[in-house]
Design a protein around this motif. Structure first.
Motif, PDB file in Angstrom:
ATOM      1  N   TYR A 309       0.833  -1.208   0.000  1.00  0.00           N
ATOM      2  CA  TYR A 309       0.000   0.000   0.000  1.00  0.00           C
ATOM      3  C   TYR A 309       0.868   1.258   0.000  1.00  0.00           C
ATOM      4  CZ  TYR A 309      -3.398   3.468   1.645  1.00  0.00           C
ATOM      5  OH  TYR A 309      -4.195   4.587   1.795  1.00  0.00           O
ATOM      6  N   ALA A 310       1.917   1.264   0.806  1.00  0.00           N
ATOM      7  CA  ALA A 310       2.827   2.412   0.840  1.00  0.00           C
ATOM      8  C   ALA A 310       3.656   2.496  -0.431  1.00  0.00           C
ATOM      9  CB  ALA A 310       3.734   2.312   2.065  1.00  0.00           C
ATOM     10  N   LEU A 311       4.062   1.355  -0.967  1.00  0.00           N
ATOM     11  CA  LEU A 311       4.926   1.323  -2.145  1.00  0.00           C
ATOM     12  C   LEU A 311       4.196   1.782  -3.401  1.00  0.00           C
ATOM     13  CD1 LEU A 311       7.856   0.430  -2.908  1.00  0.00           C
ATOM     14  CD2 LEU A 311       6.861  -1.764  -3.572  1.00  0.00           C
ATOM     15  N   LEU A 312       2.929   1.423  -3.531  1.00  0.00           N
ATOM     16  CA  LEU A 312       2.184   1.726  -4.741  1.00  0.00           C
ATOM     17  C   LEU A 312       1.957   3.216  -4.945  1.00  0.00           C
ATOM     18  CD1 LEU A 312      -0.522  -1.099  -4.594  1.00  0.00           C
ATOM     19  CD2 LEU A 312       1.456  -0.982  -6.102  1.00  0.00           C
ATOM     20  N   GLN A 313       2.039   3.995  -3.890  1.00  0.00           N
ATOM     21  CA  GLN A 313       1.803   5.430  -3.991  1.00  0.00           C
ATOM     22  C   GLN A 313       3.041   6.201  -4.437  1.00  0.00           C
ATOM     23  OE1 GLN A 313      -0.307   6.983  -0.458  1.00  0.00           O
ATOM     24  NE2 GLN A 313      -0.679   4.865   0.094  1.00  0.00           N
ATOM     25  N   HIS A 314       4.176   5.525  -4.539  1.00  0.00           N
ATOM     26  CA  HIS A 314       5.427   6.165  -4.932  1.00  0.00           C
ATOM     27  C   HIS A 314       6.004   5.372  -6.108  1.00  0.00           C
ATOM     28  CE1 HIS A 314       5.299   8.605  -1.283  1.00  0.00           C
ATOM     29  NE2 HIS A 314       4.968   7.505  -0.650  1.00  0.00           N
ATOM     30  N   SER A 315       5.839   5.906  -7.297  1.00  0.00           N
ATOM     31  CA  SER A 315       6.142   5.148  -8.508  1.00  0.00           C
ATOM     32  C   SER A 315       7.629   4.815  -8.630  1.00  0.00           C
ATOM     33  CB  SER A 315       5.676   5.932  -9.737  1.00  0.00           C
ATOM     34  OG  SER A 315       6.358   7.181  -9.819  1.00  0.00           O
ATOM     35  N   PHE A 316       8.503   5.742  -8.258  1.00  0.00           N
ATOM     36  CA  PHE A 316       9.933   5.480  -8.412  1.00  0.00           C
ATOM     37  C   PHE A 316      10.406   4.394  -7.438  1.00  0.00           C
ATOM     38  CE2 PHE A 316       9.537   9.797 -10.141  1.00  0.00           C
ATOM     39  CZ  PHE A 316      10.160   9.622 -11.364  1.00  0.00           C
ATOM     40  N   GLN A 317       9.871   4.399  -6.224  1.00  0.00           N
ATOM     41  CA  GLN A 317      10.218   3.345  -5.270  1.00  0.00           C
ATOM     42  C   GLN A 317       9.691   1.993  -5.743  1.00  0.00           C
ATOM     43  OE1 GLN A 317       9.048   4.377  -1.278  1.00  0.00           O
ATOM     44  NE2 GLN A 317       9.953   6.429  -1.396  1.00  0.00           N
ATOM     45  N   ARG A 318       8.502   2.004  -6.332  1.00  0.00           N
ATOM     46  CA  ARG A 318       7.947   0.748  -6.851  1.00  0.00           C
ATOM     47  C   ARG A 318       8.801   0.221  -8.001  1.00  0.00           C
ATOM     48  NH1 ARG A 318       3.774   2.443  -9.483  1.00  0.00           N
ATOM     49  NH2 ARG A 318       4.634   1.897 -11.510  1.00  0.00           N
TER      50      ARG A 318
END
Length: 397
Positions: A309-318
Motif C-alpha cells: 500500500y505504501a509502495l504503490l503510492q510512490h512510482s519510483f520506489q515501486r
C-alpha cells in the motif's frame, strides 16, 4: 460474441487495406529517392525518423508511472497513426487541396492560399488521428482512465504518424536540405504531432474526472479545436515561409526572415507542451490519490499488504523494487511482481470508476473487482513460493 468477431474482422480488414496502401505509397517514395539520390538517401529516410519515434516511446514509458497501459494498446495506437491515419489523411488532404486550388483565382493572395492549406492539413490530420483516440475511448473505456492515458495514447498515435511522414520528407529532401530537416523535424519538431494530438487526448481523458454532462461534451470539443488550430497555424507559417523563399530565391533578407519565422513557429507548440506537462503532473498526483483512497479498505481486508500500500503510492520506489526482483530472482519473477502491482493499482482504478458512475458489468458471474482480488492473491502466492524456494536453496548452499 458474433458481433465482437464481426467488429474484429472488419477492423483487421481495414488495417490490412491501409497497411497495403501505406506500403505502396512509401515504396514509390523510396524507389524515387533511391534512383535520384542513391542508397544513402533511402538509408537516411529509414533510420533518422526512428530517432524521434524511439524518443517518444521512452518518454511515454517514463510518464506512464502508475496505472500503466497495456503494451498491445500502445502498439495499436502507434499503428493507427502509422498505418491507418497516414493514407486516410493523404487522400483527404489531396482532395481538399484540389478543391481549394480550383476555387481560388490565379491571382489570389499567397497568404490566403497558405492559410487554407494549413487549415486543410490541421483539420484533416487531427481529425483522423483523433478518431483513433475517440474509438479507443468508446470501445475500451476501462483502459482510458484520465489525462495521463489521453497523453500516452496521443503521443503514440502522433509518433506513428510522424514516423511515416518523416520518411517521406527525408527521402525527398535528402540532397538539398538534410541538415535543415534534421533540425526542423528531429531536433525541434520531434514532439510536434504528439503535442497536437495530445491537446485533444488530454481533454478526452479529463472527462473521466467529471460527472457534468456539459463538461464531458464541451471539454473534448475545445481540446479538438485547440489541436486543429495549433496544427493549422504551425503549417501555415511553414508553408508561407517556403512560398516567400520560392517567390524570391536570391533575396537573403527574405530567407533570413523565413528562417526566423520557422524557428518562432515552435513557440506555440512549446507553450502547449508546458500546459500539457502541468496537466500531466496534476494527473499523476491524482492517480496517487486514487490509489491511496481506494486501496485503504483493501489493506484492512487483507487483499493488499501494508508495505505494498505504501509502495504503490510512490512510482519510483515501486520501480526500484521491481528492478530488485529482476536482479535477485530473474525475469519471470520480475513479470509476476509487476503484474501484482498493476493488479492492485487496477483494483483501485476500477473502484474509482464505479464511484464516478460506471455501472456494474451486466451478465458477469464475477465483477471485475472480485477478479482483481483473486488475481492479487494468486500472484502473491506464486511470488512467495518463488522467494521461499530461493531462500531454502541459499540455506542449503
Amino acid at each position: 460474441r458474433r458481433m465482437r468477431w464481426l467488429m474484429a474482422a472488419v477492423g483487421l480488414g481495414i488495417l490490412v487495406i491501409c497497411a497495403l496502401i501505406t506500403l505502396i505509397l512509401n515504396s514509390f517514395i523510396g524507389i524515387n529517392a533511391l534512383t535520384q539520390n542513391g542508397a544513402s538517401s533511402l538509408l537516411a529516410a529509414l533510420t533518422i525518423p526512428l530517432i524521434p519515434a524511439l524518443g517518444t516511446l521512452l518518454l511515454v514509458n517514463f510518464i506512464d508511472r502508475f496505472e500503466r497501459e497495456p503494451w498491445y494498446l500502445r502498439l495499436a495506437t502507434f499503428l493507427w497513426g502509422m498505418v491507418i491515419a497516414i493514407p486516410t489523411a493523404f487522400f483527404i488532404e489531396r482532395f481538399i487541396d484540389s478543391v481549394i486550388m480550383n476555387l481560388l483565382e490565379p491571382g489570389a493572395s499567397t497568404i490566403l492560399r497558405s492559410a487554407l492549406q494549413g487549415l486543410n492539413a490541421g483539420f484533416t490530420e487531427e481529425t483522423v488521428k483523433g478518431l483513433g483516440l475517440l474509438l479507443l475511448f468508446l470501445v475500451l473505456r476501462d483502459q482510458f482512465d484520465n489525462i495521463t492515458d489521453g497523453i500516452v495514447y496521443s503521443a503514440m498515435i502522433g509518433a506513428g504518424f510522424a514516423l511515416v511522414e518523416n520518411f517521406s520528407y527525408f527521402a525527398s529532401g535528402y540532397r538539398n536540405s538534410l541538415v535543415f530537416l534534421i533540425i526542423y523535424r528531429v531536433v525541434l519538431g520531434w514532439l510536434g504531432h504528439p503535442t497536437f494530438t495530445a491537446c485533444f487526448g488530454s481533454m478526452l481523458g479529463y472527462t473521466r474526472h467529471t460527472r457534468s454532462r456539459w463538461q464531458q461534451v464541451i471539454t473534448p470539443l475545445l481540446g479538438y479545436i485547440m489541436a486543429v488550430m495549433l496544427h493549422s497555424f504551425f503549417d501555415f507559417v511553414d508553408i508561407q515561409a517556403g512560398a516567400a523563399v520560392q517567390a524570391d530565391p536570391g533575396n537573403t533578407h527574405v530567407a533570413m526572415l523565413a528562417l526566423v519565422a520557422i524557428i518562432c513557429d515552435y513557440i506555440p507548440p512549446f507553450i502547449a507542451q508546458m500546459l500539457l506537462l502541468y496537466l500531466l503532473i496534476r494527473s499523476l498526483a491524482q492517480e496517487a490519490a486514487i490509489i491511496r483512497e481506494f486501496l485503504a479498505s483493501e489493506v484492512s481486508n487483507g487483499v493488499v499488504t501494508v508495505d505494498e500500500y505504501a509502495l504503490l503510492q510512490h512510482s519510483f520506489q515501486r520501480t526500484r523494487q521491481e528492478r530488485k526482483a529482476l536482479w535477485q530472482y530473474g525475469f519471470k519473477h520480475w513479470l509476476r511482481v509487476k503484474a501484482l502491482y498493476q493488479a492492485e493499482i487496477g483494483l483501485a482504478f476500477r473502484k474509482w470508476h464505479v464511484s464516478m458512475g460506471d455501472g456494474q458489468k451486466n451478465g458477469y458471474l464475477r465483477q471485475p473487482e472480485d477478479v482483481y482480488r483473486e488475481r492479487i492473491r494468486r500472484l502473491r502466492q506464486e511470488i512467495r513460493a518463488v522467494e521461499e524456494q530461493a531462500r531454502a536453496k541459499e540455506r542449503r548452499t
